[in-house]
Scaffold this motif. Structure first.
Motif, short mmCIF file in Angstrom:
data_model
loop_
_atom_site.label_atom_id
_atom_site.label_comp_id
_atom_site.label_asym_id
_atom_site.label_seq_id
_atom_site.Cartn_x
_atom_site.Cartn_y
_atom_site.Cartn_z
N ILE A 211 0.86 -1.18 0.00
CA ILE A 211 0.00 0.00 0.00
C ILE A 211 0.89 1.23 0.00
CG2 ILE A 211 -1.77 1.28 1.30
CD1 ILE A 211 -2.26 -1.49 2.79
N TYR A 212 0.53 2.24 -0.75
CA TYR A 212 1.24 3.52 -0.67
C TYR A 212 0.84 4.21 0.63
CZ TYR A 212 2.37 8.41 -1.36
OH TYR A 212 2.83 9.69 -1.17
N TYR A 213 1.79 4.42 1.52
CA TYR A 213 1.46 4.91 2.86
C TYR A 213 0.85 6.30 2.85
CZ TYR A 213 5.64 7.97 3.64
OH TYR A 213 6.59 8.96 3.59
N GLY A 214 1.14 7.09 1.83
CA GLY A 214 0.58 8.43 1.74
C GLY A 214 -0.92 8.45 1.53
N GLU A 215 -1.49 7.33 1.11
CA GLU A 215 -2.94 7.26 0.96
C GLU A 215 -3.64 7.12 2.31
OE1 GLU A 215 -3.75 5.55 -3.50
OE2 GLU A 215 -3.66 4.08 -1.89
N ILE A 216 -2.93 6.62 3.32
CA ILE A 216 -3.48 6.51 4.66
C ILE A 216 -3.34 7.84 5.39
CG2 ILE A 216 -3.32 5.32 6.87
CD1 ILE A 216 -4.17 3.47 4.59
N ASP A 217 -2.12 8.36 5.39
CA ASP A 217 -1.85 9.65 6.01
C ASP A 217 -0.65 10.28 5.32
OD1 ASP A 217 -2.45 11.61 8.14
OD2 ASP A 217 -0.43 11.13 8.80
N PRO A 218 -0.81 11.42 4.67
CA PRO A 218 0.33 12.07 4.02
C PRO A 218 1.42 12.37 5.04
CG PRO A 218 -1.74 13.04 3.29
CD PRO A 218 -2.07 12.14 4.45
N ASP A 219 2.66 12.11 4.67
CA ASP A 219 3.78 12.22 5.61
C ASP A 219 4.30 13.66 5.67
OD1 ASP A 219 5.81 11.69 7.34
OD2 ASP A 219 6.92 10.34 6.02
N LYS A 220 3.49 14.52 6.29
CA LYS A 220 3.85 15.92 6.43
C LYS A 220 3.21 16.46 7.71
CE LYS A 220 0.30 17.02 2.94
NZ LYS A 220 -0.80 17.69 3.66
N TYR A 221 3.80 17.54 8.20
CA TYR A 221 3.32 18.11 9.46
C TYR A 221 2.06 18.92 9.22
CZ TYR A 221 3.61 20.36 14.06
OH TYR A 221 3.35 20.79 15.35
N ASP A 222 1.01 18.18 8.91
CA ASP A 222 -0.28 18.79 8.63
C ASP A 222 -1.32 17.68 8.82
OD1 ASP A 222 -2.57 19.94 7.69
OD2 ASP A 222 -1.83 20.36 5.67
N LEU A 223 -1.90 17.61 10.00
CA LEU A 223 -2.82 16.53 10.32
C LEU A 223 -4.27 16.89 10.04
CD1 LEU A 223 -1.09 15.31 13.60
CD2 LEU A 223 -0.89 14.36 11.30
N SER A 224 -4.46 17.78 9.06
CA SER A 224 -5.81 18.17 8.67
C SER A 224 -6.35 17.33 7.53
CB SER A 224 -5.83 19.65 8.27
OG SER A 224 -5.07 19.85 7.08
N ASP A 225 -5.53 16.39 7.04
CA ASP A 225 -5.98 15.51 5.97
C ASP A 225 -5.64 14.07 6.36
OD1 ASP A 225 -3.25 15.64 5.78
OD2 ASP A 225 -3.20 16.48 3.76
N GLY A 226 -5.92 13.14 5.48
CA GLY A 226 -5.64 11.75 5.79
C GLY A 226 -6.60 11.18 6.82
N LEU A 227 -6.19 10.10 7.43
CA LEU A 227 -7.06 9.34 8.33
C LEU A 227 -7.49 10.13 9.56
CD1 LEU A 227 -8.34 6.55 8.84
CD2 LEU A 227 -6.19 5.84 9.90
N HIS A 228 -6.61 10.95 10.11
CA HIS A 228 -6.93 11.68 11.34
C HIS A 228 -8.20 12.51 11.20
CE1 HIS A 228 -2.51 11.04 11.71
NE2 HIS A 228 -2.83 10.81 12.95
N GLU A 229 -8.32 13.16 10.06
CA GLU A 229 -9.39 14.14 9.87
C GLU A 229 -10.77 13.51 9.98
OE1 GLU A 229 -12.14 16.79 7.72
OE2 GLU A 229 -11.42 14.86 6.96
N LEU A 230 -10.89 12.21 9.69
CA LEU A 230 -12.17 11.53 9.79
C LEU A 230 -12.71 11.54 11.21
CD1 LEU A 230 -11.71 8.30 7.62
CD2 LEU A 230 -12.24 10.62 6.87
N PHE A 231 -11.79 11.53 12.18
CA PHE A 231 -12.17 11.35 13.58
C PHE A 231 -12.32 12.65 14.35
CE2 PHE A 231 -10.59 7.33 12.22
CZ PHE A 231 -11.20 6.36 13.03
N TYR A 232 -12.06 13.78 13.73
CA TYR A 232 -12.12 15.05 14.45
C TYR A 232 -13.55 15.40 14.85
CZ TYR A 232 -7.28 16.16 13.20
OH TYR A 232 -5.91 16.16 13.07
N GLU A 233 -13.65 15.95 16.07
CA GLU A 233 -14.91 16.51 16.50
C GLU A 233 -15.08 17.88 15.84
OE1 GLU A 233 -14.33 16.61 20.68
OE2 GLU A 233 -14.41 14.42 20.92
N LYS A 234 -16.22 18.47 16.01
CA LYS A 234 -16.50 19.76 15.37
C LYS A 234 -15.48 20.80 15.79
CE LYS A 234 -20.33 22.90 14.39
NZ LYS A 234 -21.76 23.22 14.69
#
Length: 424
Positions: free
Chosen positions: A194-217
């Motif tokens: 699997i291309y790991y960037g499809e799960i979470d882009p490897d950059k100091y920006d956690l507003s995209d990728g898998l994390h963003e799905l779980f954010y509260e409002k």
């Protein structure tokens, strides 16, 4: 454009930071340190059997690593779905079957998608398989023209012909040397990547990728004890295993998770977090992976948290230049994988990853494997080059640099056959 500029600044800061670190590569300069005993609880109670380990010690160790190092996953997915995008019975000049499967992970009415590329032995079913991430797209591991090029964000690389953070056709097959596909198939295994960037882009920006799905409002980043990128990549490994459990071509009880470098760190945490994996392989995982942190040799906690602040949870930063305060060390991460077999590999010229620290971690983890009557590493003396140890806690060190070679894969295939008892 904003993201590209942001990441360019981040890379500049990282480069400047590396120049400021006082890195130790001299064994004589390693300071004395107290290595925590895997079989003694935080309260000082001795652990002597599997029941005590499972009910007392393992839970407190896992909780510490989860809250202080890698970070908690803040909830569960709403759904996961799988779609077969493409398959071919005569891939690789008739040597393999190829499948490409799209996995969709959804939560809070948002979703991400990633593609699993699989090469399987012909005329086989319920195949044992190696699962590993790649750094620059599935198409880079093979010259197969039918492998899909991901549209996900990628780190720019002149060597890999990547600019504007877009993967390109020009990089097809350029990382084939790291994936001994034919050896894997001949060894009776399939390969899934699997291309790991499809799960979470490897950059100091956690507003995209898998994390963003779980954010509260209005949430913009994980809480202090919540997951960084390493835990997200570990989650992706487990999501792939969810798919394998419904694919009759794969034996889901014989999936060996593999990772190199930062992805070796993720593989180890995946093995600790999800005990469905049949084996775990760490290839040159170094600091935050298999290497002992308290040795402060090569890359350190301060270096890794400064250079890659998105990899671990924010709580981990309190141990920058403060390893003495850390109540655990990485050998205990390996014990969380027990009794699942684990293999740690090093390279002689890869001092940044601290080969001795990786070996000692495997050695000190062996006491927990002994509780399960699993053979580990009997001596704290490092083996010579190219003399692999193929036990439930395996290890080798080879000549060469930070990379994955055919020699590495030859050991992994042989070891996996032995510990999974495939040739009995």
């Amino acid at each position: 454009m904003k993201t590209a500029v942001h990441f360019s600044i981040f890379l500049f800061v990282c480069t400047m930071s590396f120049a400021q670190f006082d890195t130790n590569y001299e064994e004589s300069q390693v300071r004395e340190f107290n290595l925590p005993n895997p079989l003694t609880t935080f309260a000082g109670e001795k652990i002597s059997n599997i029941s005590e380990w499972s009910e007392k010690r393992r839970p407190e160790l896992f909780e510490f690593f989860e809250n202080q190092v890698y970070g908690k996953v803040p909830g569960k997915l709403d759904s996961a779905s799988f779609k077969l995008l493409e398959e071919n019975e005569n891939a690789l000049n008739g040597k393999a079957r190829r499948k490409q499967v799209e996995v969709t992970l959804s939560k809070n009415e948002k979703s991400i998608r990633f593609t699993i590329l699989m090469f399987l032995p012909k005329k086989s079913s319920a195949t044992p398989i190696f699962l590993g991430y790649n750094f620059f797209g599935n198409h880079t591991i093979t010259n197969d023209a039918n492998v899909i090029v991901s549209e996900a964000w990628a780190m720019n690389s002149e060597e890999m012909h990547i600019s504007d953070h877009r993967l390109t056709e020009a990089s097809r097959g350029l990382r084939g040397h790291r994936w001994a596909i034919e050896k894997i198939l001949e060894g009776g295994f399939g390969l899934a990547t699997i291309y790991y960037g499809e799960i979470d882009p490897d950059k100091y920006d956690l507003s995209d990728g898998l994390h963003e799905l779980f954010y509260e409002k209005r949430q913009e980043r994980p809480k202090n004890n919540e997951w960084g990128s390493l835990a997200a990549w570990a989650f992706g490994y487990s999501s792939a295993l969810d798919y394998f459990e419904q694919d009759r071509d794969v034996d889901p009880t014989k999936v060996v998770v593999f990772g190199h470098s930062r992805l070796g760190k993720a593989a180890l945490w995946a093995g600790a977090s999800d005990q469905r994996f049949a084996g775990v392989i760490s290839n040159a995982s170094g600091c935050g992976g298999a290497a002992l942190s308290k040795r402060r040799f090569g890359e350190t906690i301060n270096v890794i948290n400064t250079s890659f602040p998105h990899w671990f949870c924010r709580n981990f930063k309190k141990y920058n230049n403060n390893e003495e305060a850390l109540a655990v060390d990485q050998h205990q991460l390996l014990t969380l994988i027990a009794p699942t077999p684990v293999y740690v590999a090093s390279a002689q010229d890869d001092q940044w990853a601290d080969p001795k620290g990786e070996f000692l971690s495997a050695y000190h983890a062996s006491t927990v494997y002994a509780l399960f009557n699993k053979k580990g590493i009997a001596t704290n003396q490092m083996p010579e080059l190219h003399t692999p140890i193929h036990t439930a806690v395996g290890y080798h060190i080879r000549a060469g640099k930070h990379d994955v070679t055919d020699y590495d894969w030859e050991q992994y295939i042989k070891w996996a056959n032995e510990v999974l008892e495939l040739n009995q």
